[in-house]
Design a protein around this motif. Structure first.
Motif, PDB file in Angstrom:
ATOM      1  N   THR A  93       0.676  -1.164   0.157  1.00  0.00           N
ATOM      2  CA  THR A  93      -0.094   0.126  -0.056  1.00  0.00           C
ATOM      3  C   THR A  93       0.867   1.233  -0.027  1.00  0.00           C
ATOM      4  OG1 THR A  93      -0.220   0.291   2.291  1.00  0.00           O
ATOM      5  CG2 THR A  93      -1.739  -1.239   1.251  1.00  0.00           C
ATOM      6  N   LEU A  94       1.909   1.227  -0.738  1.00  0.00           N
ATOM      7  CA  LEU A  94       2.865   2.244  -0.812  1.00  0.00           C
ATOM      8  C   LEU A  94       2.721   2.830  -2.241  1.00  0.00           C
ATOM      9  CD1 LEU A  94       5.645   1.028   1.265  1.00  0.00           C
ATOM     10  CD2 LEU A  94       4.296   3.012   2.019  1.00  0.00           C
ATOM     11  N   ALA A  95       3.118   4.147  -2.485  1.00  0.00           N
ATOM     12  CA  ALA A  95       3.109   4.504  -3.729  1.00  0.00           C
ATOM     13  C   ALA A  95       4.613   4.871  -4.236  1.00  0.00           C
ATOM     14  CB  ALA A  95       2.661   6.061  -3.761  1.00  0.00           C
ATOM     15  N   CYS A  96       4.765   4.576  -5.484  1.00  0.00           N
ATOM     16  CA  CYS A  96       6.357   4.861  -6.029  1.00  0.00           C
ATOM     17  C   CYS A  96       6.553   6.482  -6.006  1.00  0.00           C
ATOM     18  CB  CYS A  96       6.203   4.514  -7.691  1.00  0.00           C
ATOM     19  SG  CYS A  96       6.879   3.119  -8.138  1.00  0.00           S
ATOM     20  N   PRO A  97       7.601   6.843  -5.342  1.00  0.00           N
ATOM     21  CA  PRO A  97       8.170   8.127  -5.214  1.00  0.00           C
ATOM     22  C   PRO A  97       8.459   8.620  -6.571  1.00  0.00           C
ATOM     23  CG  PRO A  97       9.022   6.811  -3.827  1.00  0.00           C
ATOM     24  CD  PRO A  97       8.607   6.100  -4.638  1.00  0.00           C
ATOM     25  N   ALA A  98       8.228   9.983  -6.904  1.00  0.00           N
ATOM     26  CA  ALA A  98       8.446  10.773  -8.152  1.00  0.00           C
ATOM     27  C   ALA A  98      10.135  10.619  -8.595  1.00  0.00           C
ATOM     28  CB  ALA A  98       8.102  12.055  -7.898  1.00  0.00           C
ATOM     29  N   PRO A  99      10.415  10.412  -9.578  1.00  0.00           N
ATOM     30  CA  PRO A  99      11.764  10.108 -10.035  1.00  0.00           C
ATOM     31  C   PRO A  99      12.594  11.435  -9.449  1.00  0.00           C
ATOM     32  CG  PRO A  99      10.429  10.051 -11.929  1.00  0.00           C
ATOM     33  CD  PRO A  99       9.678  10.422 -11.046  1.00  0.00           C
ATOM     34  N   ALA A 100      13.864  11.133  -9.004  1.00  0.00           N
ATOM     35  CA  ALA A 100      14.762  12.130  -8.429  1.00  0.00           C
ATOM     36  C   ALA A 100      15.236  12.746  -9.567  1.00  0.00           C
ATOM     37  CB  ALA A 100      15.743  11.565  -7.406  1.00  0.00           C
ATOM     38  N   ARG A 101      15.825  14.168  -9.430  1.00  0.00           N
ATOM     39  CA  ARG A 101      16.658  14.928 -10.543  1.00  0.00           C
ATOM     40  C   ARG A 101      18.165  14.590 -10.481  1.00  0.00           C
ATOM     41  NH1 ARG A 101      13.460  18.909 -12.829  1.00  0.00           N
ATOM     42  NH2 ARG A 101      11.455  18.869 -11.961  1.00  0.00           N
ATOM     43  N   PHE A 102      18.553  14.180  -9.167  1.00  0.00           N
ATOM     44  CA  PHE A 102      20.014  13.933  -8.878  1.00  0.00           C
ATOM     45  C   PHE A 102      20.463  12.659  -8.955  1.00  0.00           C
ATOM     46  CE2 PHE A 102      23.648  13.952  -6.125  1.00  0.00           C
ATOM     47  CZ  PHE A 102      24.418  14.873  -6.513  1.00  0.00           C
ATOM     48  N   THR A 103      21.715  12.409  -9.521  1.00  0.00           N
ATOM     49  CA  THR A 103      21.999  11.372  -9.695  1.00  0.00           C
ATOM     50  C   THR A 103      23.492  10.970  -8.800  1.00  0.00           C
ATOM     51  OG1 THR A 103      21.253  10.592 -11.911  1.00  0.00           O
ATOM     52  CG2 THR A 103      23.161   9.339 -11.159  1.00  0.00           C
ATOM     53  N   TRP A 104      23.478  10.179  -7.967  1.00  0.00           N
ATOM     54  CA  TRP A 104      25.167  10.040  -7.184  1.00  0.00           C
ATOM     55  C   TRP A 104      25.819   9.249  -8.179  1.00  0.00           C
ATOM     56  CZ3 TRP A 104      26.053  11.706  -2.318  1.00  0.00           C
ATOM     57  CH2 TRP A 104      25.021  12.279  -1.642  1.00  0.00           C
ATOM     58  N   TYR A 105      27.334   9.311  -7.839  1.00  0.00           N
ATOM     59  CA  TYR A 105      28.261   8.536  -8.367  1.00  0.00           C
ATOM     60  C   TYR A 105      29.296   7.889  -7.773  1.00  0.00           C
ATOM     61  CZ  TYR A 105      26.274   9.932 -13.059  1.00  0.00           C
ATOM     62  OH  TYR A 105      25.613  10.096 -13.920  1.00  0.00           O
ATOM     63  N   GLY A 106      28.861   7.109  -6.612  1.00  0.00           N
ATOM     64  CA  GLY A 106      29.396   6.230  -5.887  1.00  0.00           C
ATOM     65  C   GLY A 106      30.326   5.358  -6.499  1.00  0.00           C
TER      66      GLY A 106
END
Lengths: 97, 249
Positions: free
Chosen positions: B208-221
């Motif tokens: 019963t959880l909704a998919c969050p909106a896509p994030a704009r930032f990408t990490w680069y570990g």
């Protein structure tokens, strides 16, 4: 799930060591539901390849005999030796009886 | 560093760092049963990490084994995904991090089992059975918490919102990814996105959880640029080896 329970119910775990053998009681564990009981049993009791099949039973669903009544339950069988198959002559050829 | 070595180190470091994180739960999990459950997942990932690090050492060809690679590399030489170095938080945070990761690793191993690199293919083929179980474990908990009490739902929803931005990196194709994919050694990260999204949405719906909106930032570990958390994790993980060089059991 309606109401939050603080203590997880207890499950009794039975493991079959390999196909063909019967399930043996190995212990108990706590889990919120049957699916979790199976996963916990897998993690707790089959880490060293102890089994190929798991049964989980709610401990409260097991009907057990009362130790206080053990005289009434088990004493009467004690003097009835004729119930043991010890009065037969076993042929020498039979090794595994 | 060849793309192949870089790629294998990414896989190895991701598993190693997550194994270390999960190990932090030992003795602290909400129930004795979960303590063992989490430790089992951690040990599975550690086992895979060891195979991958040993493979990386052979590819490098400079005589470094799994211990040297695990204990004597600095933060910027680690190429794990940023998601897995995030702190454990509460049990719900750990469950969400694990779920997002397991759903990704399952798809990855499915594809990687067909790698031209026979060692990678073998590690993936062996690992997928372990990952399938991890996914079952983390999905089960996600549904239990999401579809649980109002408090567990609210908390796990917050965990999902906070960890979601780290998932961009899982499907980002960079130079290394494209090079190994071209040679048939690695899997192009973006190719894993459709199946991952389907898998994740299905479980989130049950929770019963909704998919969050896509994030704009990408990490680069995976390129060695980490969040502030990895340094602390490594210093703890490496302290014994650095204090007693060559220590062995």
């Amino acid at each position: 799930m309606s109401e939050a329970q603080k203590d997880w119910p207890l499950y009794e775990i039975f493991i079959r060591a390999k196909s063909g053998l019967d399930h043996k009681h190995v212990g108990s564990l706590h889990a919120t539901d049957a699916a979790m009981a199976l996963e916990h049993a897998r993690d707790l009791y089959t880490r060293r390849q102890e089994g190929v099949s798991i049964w989980a039973v709610r401990s409260t669903d097991i009907v057990a005999s009362d130790p206080a009544e053990s005289d009434a339950f088990f004493e009467p069988a004690r003097d009835k030796v004729y119930r043991h198959p010890t009065f037969y002559d076993i042929p020498d050829e039979v090794k595994t009886l | 560093m060849t793309p192949q070595l870089h790629y294998v180190l990414r896989l190895a470091d991701t598993n190693l760092v997550l194994a270390q994180r999960l190990g932090e739960w030992v003795g602290h999990a909400p129930a004795l049963e979960e303590d063992l459950g989490i430790a089992n997942v951690s040990l599975d990932l550690l086992g895979q990490a060891r195979l991958l690090l040993a493979h990386a050492g052979r590819l490098e060809g400079e005589g470094r084994g799994e211990d040297e690679l695990a204990y004597l590399r600095e933060e910027s030489e680690y190429f794990n995904l940023t998601l897995v170095e995030q702190p454990n938080g509460d049990f719900g945070d750990t469950v969400v991090r694990q779920f997002l990761f397991d759903a990704w690793q399952f798809g990855l191993y499915e594809a990687l089992a067909g790698s031209q690199d026979a060692t990678l293919a073998a590690i993936a083929a062996k690992g997928i059975k372990e990952t399938a179980y991890h996914l079952r474990y983390s999905s089960g908990w996600l549904v239990r918490l999401g579809d649980g009490t109002p408090e567990s739902h609210a908390r796990v929803e917050r965990s999902l919102r906070e960890l979601w931005p780290f998932t961009n990196e899982l499907f980002d194709d960079d130079e290394t990814d494209r090079a190994v994919a071209e040679e048939g050694i690695g899997v192009l990260p973006s190719s894993l996105l459709p199946a991952w999204t389907a898998r994740v949405s299905e479980t989130l719906a049950r929770a019963t959880l909704a998919c969050p909106a896509p994030a704009r930032f990408t990490w680069y570990g995976k390129q060695g640029r980490h969040s502030e958390h990895l340094g602390y994790l490594l210093s703890e993980m490496q302290s014994l080896h650095r204090a007693h060089a060559g220590a062995a059991w």
